[in-house]
Design a protein around this motif. Structure first.
Motif, PDB file in Angstrom:
ATOM      1  N   THR A  96       0.850  -1.195   0.000  1.00 18.52           N
ATOM      2  CA  THR A  96       0.000   0.000   0.000  1.00 18.52           C
ATOM      3  C   THR A  96       0.883   1.242   0.000  1.00 18.52           C
ATOM      4  O   THR A  96       2.024   1.211   0.485  1.00 18.52           O
ATOM      5  N   PRO A  97       0.382   2.347  -0.539  1.00 17.12           N
ATOM      6  CA  PRO A  97       1.207   3.556  -0.556  1.00 17.12           C
ATOM      7  C   PRO A  97       1.490   4.061   0.862  1.00 17.12           C
ATOM      8  O   PRO A  97       0.651   3.908   1.756  1.00 17.12           O
ATOM      9  N   ILE A  98       2.656   4.635   1.047  1.00 14.45           N
ATOM     10  CA  ILE A  98       2.996   5.208   2.350  1.00 14.45           C
ATOM     11  C   ILE A  98       2.696   6.703   2.388  1.00 14.45           C
ATOM     12  O   ILE A  98       2.801   7.332   3.428  1.00 14.45           O
ATOM     13  N   TYR A  99       2.288   7.252   1.248  1.00 11.57           N
ATOM     14  CA  TYR A  99       1.981   8.673   1.190  1.00 11.57           C
ATOM     15  C   TYR A  99       0.935   8.895   0.096  1.00 11.57           C
ATOM     16  O   TYR A  99       1.069   8.362  -1.009  1.00 11.57           O
ATOM     17  N   ILE A 100      -0.106   9.640   0.403  1.00  8.59           N
ATOM     18  CA  ILE A 100      -1.148   9.976  -0.570  1.00  8.59           C
ATOM     19  C   ILE A 100      -1.357  11.482  -0.528  1.00  8.59           C
ATOM     20  O   ILE A 100      -1.578  12.050   0.537  1.00  8.59           O
ATOM     21  N   LEU A 101      -1.266  12.109  -1.694  1.00  7.39           N
ATOM     22  CA  LEU A 101      -1.383  13.563  -1.778  1.00  7.39           C
ATOM     23  C   LEU A 101      -2.420  13.942  -2.834  1.00  7.39           C
ATOM     24  O   LEU A 101      -2.171  13.809  -4.024  1.00  7.39           O
ATOM     25  N   PRO A 102      -3.617  14.387  -2.410  1.00 12.27           N
ATOM     26  CA  PRO A 102      -4.617  14.848  -3.387  1.00 12.27           C
ATOM     27  C   PRO A 102      -4.321  16.286  -3.823  1.00 12.27           C
ATOM     28  O   PRO A 102      -3.960  17.129  -3.003  1.00 12.27           O
ATOM     29  N   VAL A 103      -4.452  16.540  -5.118  1.00 11.16           N
ATOM     30  CA  VAL A 103      -4.210  17.873  -5.672  1.00 11.16           C
ATOM     31  C   VAL A 103      -5.380  18.213  -6.611  1.00 11.16           C
ATOM     32  O   VAL A 103      -5.379  17.785  -7.763  1.00 11.16           O
ATOM     33  N   PRO A 104      -6.398  18.939  -6.118  1.00 11.80           N
ATOM     34  CA  PRO A 104      -7.536  19.275  -6.985  1.00 11.80           C
ATOM     35  C   PRO A 104      -7.306  20.572  -7.763  1.00 11.80           C
ATOM     36  O   PRO A 104      -6.723  21.525  -7.246  1.00 11.80           O
ATOM     37  N   PHE A 105      -7.738  20.584  -9.016  1.00  8.69           N
ATOM     38  CA  PHE A 105      -7.691  21.779  -9.860  1.00  8.69           C
ATOM     39  C   PHE A 105      -9.074  21.976 -10.474  1.00  8.69           C
ATOM     40  O   PHE A 105      -9.664  21.026 -10.980  1.00  8.69           O
ATOM     41  N   TYR A 116       1.948  22.558  -9.006  1.00  6.42           N
ATOM     42  CA  TYR A 116       1.930  22.240  -7.580  1.00  6.42           C
ATOM     43  C   TYR A 116       3.333  21.804  -7.179  1.00  6.42           C
ATOM     44  O   TYR A 116       3.939  20.971  -7.851  1.00  6.42           O
ATOM     45  N   GLN A 117       3.842  22.373  -6.091  1.00  4.61           N
ATOM     46  CA  GLN A 117       5.163  22.005  -5.584  1.00  4.61           C
ATOM     47  C   GLN A 117       5.028  21.496  -4.162  1.00  4.61           C
ATOM     48  O   GLN A 117       4.261  22.050  -3.372  1.00  4.61           O
ATOM     49  N   HIS A 118       5.782  20.456  -3.855  1.00  4.67           N
ATOM     50  CA  HIS A 118       5.717  19.876  -2.519  1.00  4.67           C
ATOM     51  C   HIS A 118       6.944  18.984  -2.333  1.00  4.67           C
ATOM     52  O   HIS A 118       7.821  18.945  -3.197  1.00  4.67           O
ATOM     53  N   SER A 119       6.970  18.232  -1.253  1.00  2.14           N
ATOM     54  CA  SER A 119       8.042  17.260  -1.015  1.00  2.14           C
ATOM     55  C   SER A 119       7.436  15.887  -0.802  1.00  2.14           C
ATOM     56  O   SER A 119       6.430  15.751  -0.097  1.00  2.14           O
ATOM     57  N   MET A 120       8.048  14.902  -1.420  1.00  2.00           N
ATOM     58  CA  MET A 120       7.621  13.520  -1.230  1.00  2.00           C
ATOM     59  C   MET A 120       8.290  12.996   0.034  1.00  2.00           C
ATOM     60  O   MET A 120       9.454  13.290   0.300  1.00  2.00           O
ATOM     61  N   LYS A 121       7.549  12.232   0.782  1.00  2.00           N
ATOM     62  CA  LYS A 121       7.975  11.704   2.083  1.00  2.00           C
ATOM     63  C   LYS A 121       9.239  10.834   1.967  1.00  2.00           C
ATOM     64  O   LYS A 121       9.390  10.099   0.992  1.00  2.00           O
ATOM     65  N   PRO A 122      10.126  10.881   2.970  1.00  2.00           N
ATOM     66  CA  PRO A 122      11.279   9.968   2.983  1.00  2.00           C
ATOM     67  C   PRO A 122      10.812   8.512   2.928  1.00  2.00           C
ATOM     68  O   PRO A 122       9.767   8.161   3.461  1.00  2.00           O
ATOM     69  N   GLY A 123      11.578   7.686   2.266  1.00  2.00           N
ATOM     70  CA  GLY A 123      11.245   6.272   2.120  1.00  2.00           C
ATOM     71  C   GLY A 123      10.544   5.958   0.813  1.00  2.00           C
ATOM     72  O   GLY A 123      10.403   4.789   0.455  1.00  2.00           O
ATOM     73  N   VAL A 124      10.105   6.978   0.093  1.00  2.00           N
ATOM     74  CA  VAL A 124       9.437   6.768  -1.187  1.00  2.00           C
ATOM     75  C   VAL A 124      10.474   6.473  -2.266  1.00  2.00           C
ATOM     76  O   VAL A 124      11.498   7.146  -2.347  1.00  2.00           O
ATOM     77  N   ASN A 125      10.216   5.439  -3.097  1.00  2.00           N
ATOM     78  CA  ASN A 125      11.094   5.192  -4.234  1.00  2.00           C
ATOM     79  C   ASN A 125      10.304   5.044  -5.537  1.00  2.00           C
ATOM     80  O   ASN A 125      10.888   4.899  -6.602  1.00  2.00           O
TER      81      ASN A 125
END
Length: 158
Positions: A96-105, A116-125
């Motif tokens: 399962t994903p360890i990070y989920i980021l919704p971005v509505p436009f 949209y700019q952000h940072s992906m969580k550590p541990g993501v590959n």
């Protein structure tokens, strides 16, 4: 070095290579429109049309997500549609994903560049992008929607 990690993000192959498409009661195809290939989406009455990149290699840290969307001027100026982008971050061997980021436009004008700019969580590959285009109350009033230049600029995992 940051670069676009989405394969065929500008649909230059002339088809949905590297994408999975769920049309539901709408339709999706790649067409030549205004001099370049674009995904053409026609919304149905009840369910979203979805474009899915599948998982692609991407490391944790800063990223820049963007896409271009356009549509003919709606018959009713109040009509708009929601382009609901969801980024999933996956860790090594994770079911399962360890990070989920919704971005509505919201798309309510003939052409729009979304960023949209952000940072992906550590541990993501690995990252996965799903773009859902939701039907407005009167989909016949909207006409086709064109998606192009889908980019996820980030670094590969180290």
């Amino acid at each position: 070095m940051s670069r676009n990690l989405i394969s065929n993000g500008n649909f230059e192959t002339g088809n949905f290579a590297h994408w999975s498409v769920t049309e539901n009661d709408g339709s999706a195809k790649v067409v030549m429109y205004k001099g370049s290939y674009k995904a053409e989406i026609r919304l149905g009455k009840h369910e979203a049309v979805m474009l899915d990149t599948g998982r692609f290699l991407a490391g944790p840290g800063a990223f820049h997500f963007s896409l271009q969307a356009s549509m003919p001027k709606p018959q009713d100026e109040k009509e708009q549609t929601l382009i609901y982008c969801t980024l999933f971050g996956w860790g090594p061997s994770q079911a399962t994903p360890i990070y989920i980021l919704p971005v509505p436009f919201w798309l309510s004008q003939p052409e729009k560049h979304f960023e949209y700019q952000h940072s992906m969580k550590p541990g993501v590959n690995e990252v996965q992008l799903i773009i859902g285009l939701l039907p407005p109350p009167a989909p016949h009033a909207v006409g086709p929607i064109y998606i192009d230049n889908v980019k996820y600029n980030g670094d590969l995992p180290s």
